[in-house]
Design a protein around this motif. Structure first.
Motif, mmCIF file in Angstrom:
data_model
loop_
_atom_site.group_PDB
_atom_site.id
_atom_site.type_symbol
_atom_site.label_atom_id
_atom_site.label_comp_id
_atom_site.label_asym_id
_atom_site.label_seq_id
_atom_site.Cartn_x
_atom_site.Cartn_y
_atom_site.Cartn_z
ATOM 1 N N GLN A 82 0.805 -1.217 0.000
ATOM 2 C CA GLN A 82 0.000 0.000 0.000
ATOM 3 C C GLN A 82 0.843 1.274 0.000
ATOM 4 O OE1 GLN A 82 -2.663 -0.874 3.286
ATOM 5 N NE2 GLN A 82 -4.261 -1.467 1.848
ATOM 6 N N GLN A 83 2.098 1.170 0.375
ATOM 7 C CA GLN A 83 2.990 2.334 0.304
ATOM 8 C C GLN A 83 3.392 2.654 -1.130
ATOM 9 O OE1 GLN A 83 6.355 2.522 3.110
ATOM 10 N NE2 GLN A 83 5.439 0.710 4.055
ATOM 11 N N TYR A 84 3.475 1.623 -1.971
ATOM 12 C CA TYR A 84 4.068 1.795 -3.298
ATOM 13 C C TYR A 84 3.111 1.509 -4.446
ATOM 14 C CZ TYR A 84 7.958 1.737 -0.146
ATOM 15 O OH TYR A 84 8.790 2.017 0.904
ATOM 16 N N SER A 85 1.836 1.283 -4.119
ATOM 17 C CA SER A 85 0.848 1.019 -5.166
ATOM 18 C C SER A 85 -0.540 1.335 -4.629
ATOM 19 C CB SER A 85 0.918 -0.444 -5.596
ATOM 20 O OG SER A 85 0.466 -1.297 -4.557
ATOM 21 N N GLU A 86 -1.495 1.329 -5.546
ATOM 22 C CA GLU A 86 -2.902 1.404 -5.156
ATOM 23 C C GLU A 86 -3.650 0.379 -5.982
ATOM 24 O OE1 GLU A 86 -5.154 4.908 -6.735
ATOM 25 O OE2 GLU A 86 -3.137 5.565 -7.237
ATOM 26 N N GLY A 87 -4.757 -0.097 -5.442
ATOM 27 C CA GLY A 87 -5.434 -1.138 -6.186
ATOM 28 C C GLY A 87 -6.850 -1.409 -5.743
ATOM 29 N N ASP A 88 -7.430 -2.374 -6.417
ATOM 30 C CA ASP A 88 -8.759 -2.886 -6.122
ATOM 31 C C ASP A 88 -8.591 -4.372 -5.827
ATOM 32 O OD1 ASP A 88 -10.106 -0.395 -6.914
ATOM 33 O OD2 ASP A 88 -9.412 -0.945 -8.908
#
Length: 96
Positions: A82-88
């Motif tokens: 979660q520090q280095y990406s975002e997602g579903d």
């Protein structure tokens, strides 16, 4: 009991540091018997929006999929992700 799947769509913001997530998560996947059905393959968007990477990860059943996700080891890996990406991210039962 049907198999269960993690369906994950991710946009990575820091490719180098995202590898830290992979290093932390892969042993957890092995521990819970995860099988990568789809691992960031070539894709075409036919409708709607998408993210940069797409994954479908198979587990023996929903209980194992949930146990993997809620495990302390995966929660630590998730914090890195979660520090280095975002997602579903969804967990879904397979067809019986």
């Amino acid at each position: 009991m049907p198999k269960a799947y993690w369906i994950v769509h991710v946009t990575v913001h820091d490719e180098v540091r995202y590898r830290d997530y992979l290093a932390a998560a892969m042993p957890v996947f092995e521990k819970y018997g995860a099988y990568f059905v789809v691992r960031n393959g070539l894709y075409e968007v036919m409708e709607g929006a998408t993210r940069q990477r797409n994954f479908v990860i198979e587990f023996k059943n929903r209980a194992v999929a949930m146990e993997c996700y809620t495990s302390p080891e995966y929660q630590a890996a998730k914090a890195i992700r979660q520090q280095y990406s975002e997602g579903d991210f969804v967990i879904i039962d397979g067809a019986e």
